[in-house]
Write an enzyme that holds these catalytic residues in place. Sequence first.
Site, PDB file in Angstrom:
ATOM      1  N   ASP A 180     -11.827  -9.296   4.962  1.00 28.64           N
ATOM      2  CA  ASP A 180     -13.090  -9.337   4.161  1.00 28.64           C
ATOM      3  C   ASP A 180     -13.891 -10.659   4.242  1.00 28.64           C
ATOM      4  OD1 ASP A 180     -13.225  -6.732   3.833  1.00 28.64           O
ATOM      5  OD2 ASP A 180     -13.737  -6.926   1.611  1.00 28.64           O
ATOM      6  N   ASP A 205      -5.983  -7.175   3.830  1.00 28.79           N
ATOM      7  CA  ASP A 205      -7.068  -6.529   3.463  1.00 28.79           C
ATOM      8  C   ASP A 205      -8.333  -7.525   2.714  1.00 28.79           C
ATOM      9  OD1 ASP A 205      -8.855  -4.474   2.570  1.00 28.79           O
ATOM     10  OD2 ASP A 205      -7.858  -5.052   0.257  1.00 28.79           O
ATOM     11  N   LYS A 253       3.557 -15.161   1.902  1.00 27.85           N
ATOM     12  CA  LYS A 253       3.712 -15.778   0.573  1.00 27.85           C
ATOM     13  C   LYS A 253       5.351 -16.153   0.470  1.00 27.85           C
ATOM     14  CE  LYS A 253       1.878 -17.491  -3.300  1.00 27.85           C
ATOM     15  NZ  LYS A 253       1.142 -18.792  -3.360  1.00 27.85           N
ATOM     16  N   TYR A 268       0.783  -1.254  -0.053  1.00 18.44           N
ATOM     17  CA  TYR A 268      -0.003   0.000  -0.214  1.00 18.44           C
ATOM     18  C   TYR A 268       0.916   1.395  -0.051  1.00 18.44           C
ATOM     19  CZ  TYR A 268      -4.817  -2.073   0.872  1.00 18.44           C
ATOM     20  OH  TYR A 268      -5.847  -2.350   0.927  1.00 18.44           O
ATOM     21  N   ASP A 290      -2.597 -18.391   0.141  1.00 16.56           N
ATOM     22  CA  ASP A 290      -3.824 -18.963  -0.762  1.00 16.56           C
ATOM     23  C   ASP A 290      -4.096 -20.282   0.027  1.00 16.56           C
ATOM     24  OD1 ASP A 290      -1.218 -20.413  -0.776  1.00 16.56           O
ATOM     25  OD2 ASP A 290      -1.423 -20.915  -2.883  1.00 16.56           O
TER      26      ASP A 290
END
Length: 362
Positions: free
Chosen positions: A254, A250, A194, A143, A226
């Site tokens: 959700d 982020d 990751k 970000y 993942d």
Amino acid sequence: MAQNYRITLLPGDGIGPEIMAVAVDVLKVVGKQLDLSFEFTEALLGGAAIDATSSPLPDETLSTCRNSDAVLLAAIGGYKWDNLPRHQRPETGLLGLRAGLGLFANLRPAKILPQLVDASSLKREVVEGVDMMVVRELTGGIYFGQPRGVFETETGEKRGVNTMAYTEAEIDRIGRVAFETAQKRGGKLCSVDKANVLEVSQLWRDRITLLSKEYPDVELSHLYVDAAAMELVRRPKQFDTIVTGNLFGDILSDAAAMLTGSIGMLPSASLGASGPGLFEPVHGSAPDIAGQDKANPLAQVLSAAMMLRYGLNQPTAADKIEQAVLQVLDKGDRTGDIMSEGMNLLGCRAMGDSLIQALEES
Ligand code: IPM
Ligand code: MG
């Protein structure tokens, strides 16, 4: 003498002002009961700020926030501002506020309430009892990483660039918040990265592993992002506390929120090393129902409870508000987003009145 707190209110856009009004009323009632007094100052952020000043984060807003004990935000954004250049978009105001207040730690709880189990799109046996906290790094990673931008290559083709970067210090400080959060919860921390592909993630994993030596009472595990996404919908009950970087957080927060089926119920807290924290619902500004008295104010009210608990160290007041929310749900009060058969459908304002009644009877 009443303890006095200066609270900056950022009602923002869409349903923001409606749900904020309910939270303020609730805070006033609890304040009176527990001898806390709140001095509220409203400031502009997001679309409302763009309309008034052409900036999504006016300087005055940032300084008002800095001069307060805590900041309560509702929601920002809407169709009207979606096509403005990036520096003028409501989201840019929110990102600037997070950076400006140094809010590197974002706590997003996702807890299934027994009253609302059937609101989830997953089977009851999968989600019943889910109670997790996502600790998301909020002021670093892709970000904010440099270089960023759209540049022209030698051939004149455009190339978009963002950079995912974390320093050891950035990883350590969010890691500490996460380990400490896990200590206060179920004692389990899952770090998500990751590392099979990204160097920045390998550093993340190495630092978190090193830090874990200081927290022998916390059981640490690691997942690739993942796999974490898959496990979140497959067996969400395995998670207690999750720690991850800005972008993965982020996305996963959700997904975690949606496990509960009622994103209109979920609060969040963003905290820095010192200074005021920022407390806001996980949901957005819902421009489609703005101004219709249909919004669910409970995430906003629960954000006010998080503000009391994490920002102002007033756990008794936080408990009282959380109890009142459970009580109105037990009574069968529902807004449209969490409505089910046989329950009482209420608007935003009426839900607020019901909460206040529950508080006054407590
Ligand atoms: C969130 C939102 C923001 C983010 C947007 C509005 C900039 O999605 O708080 O999760 O991506 O951080
Ligand atoms: Mg998001």
